[in-house]
Enzyme design. Sequence first.
Site, PDB file in Angstrom:
ATOM      1  N   GLY A  44       0.772  -1.252   0.000  1.00 42.56           N
ATOM      2  CA  GLY A  44       0.000   0.000   0.000  1.00 42.56           C
ATOM      3  C   GLY A  44       0.794   1.287   0.000  1.00 42.56           C
ATOM      4  CG  ASP A 103      -7.883   0.561   9.983  1.00 43.76           C
ATOM      5  OD1 ASP A 103      -8.693   1.474  10.153  1.00 43.76           O
ATOM      6  OD2 ASP A 103      -8.241  -0.630   9.845  1.00 43.76           O
ATOM      7  CG  ASP A 159      -6.041  -3.779  -1.335  1.00 41.34           C
ATOM      8  OD1 ASP A 159      -5.635  -3.281  -0.269  1.00 41.34           O
ATOM      9  OD2 ASP A 159      -6.622  -4.883  -1.392  1.00 41.34           O
TER      10      ASP A 159
END
Length: 178
Positions: A44, A103, A159
Amino acid sequence: MRLEKEPNVLYSEEEIAERITELGKEISKDYEGKEIVAVTLLRGGFIFTADLVRRISVPVNVDFMTTSSYGHGETSTGIVNIIHDVREDLEGKHVVIMDDIIDSGNTMLKVKKYIEAKNPASVKICVMLDKPSRREVDLDPDYVGFEIPNLFILGYGLDYEDFCRGIPYIATFDEVEK
Ligand code: IMP
Ligand code: MG
């Protein structure tokens, strides 16, 4: 994979470019007179790092690390594995870990501890997006592009079922108010 509907724009290419320029200036100032090893988390982090390192004026040595976490898709679990290590010897180096998003923080915490064990001079965390409301561990990034609510993001390196990383803006299927 073809998307059935166009995602909404959360941050446009122009907004991203502007923010990255600011982040680059901030990092360049903080590391004046020093060199950085930018440890990019794959997959990512690749687009964010590519854009950011071009806005940093101090010398940057770019390296890569790949992690995997059990479970597919949007959330990671607490079990994070390092499946590809950096090539650089990080001892005595100033490391900046770069990723698309923090996150739960499980991935970043694992990577940070792993890198700290290599005796670098310093370790900082730089992410394009921060979802602080989702945090499961006591860890905050040092540099953040944008702080966002709990939305599912795709594009700009992130993604959707392994595709869509190349969408040039930060996108979401959720409704956005701007
Ligand atoms: P964490 O370990 O929960 O902090 O998750 C970090 C990784 O989960 C990120 O590097 C992303 O690969 C993935 N991730 C977290 N949120 C999203 C999202 O909204 N869209 C796509 N991938 C995400
Ligand atoms: Mg990731």
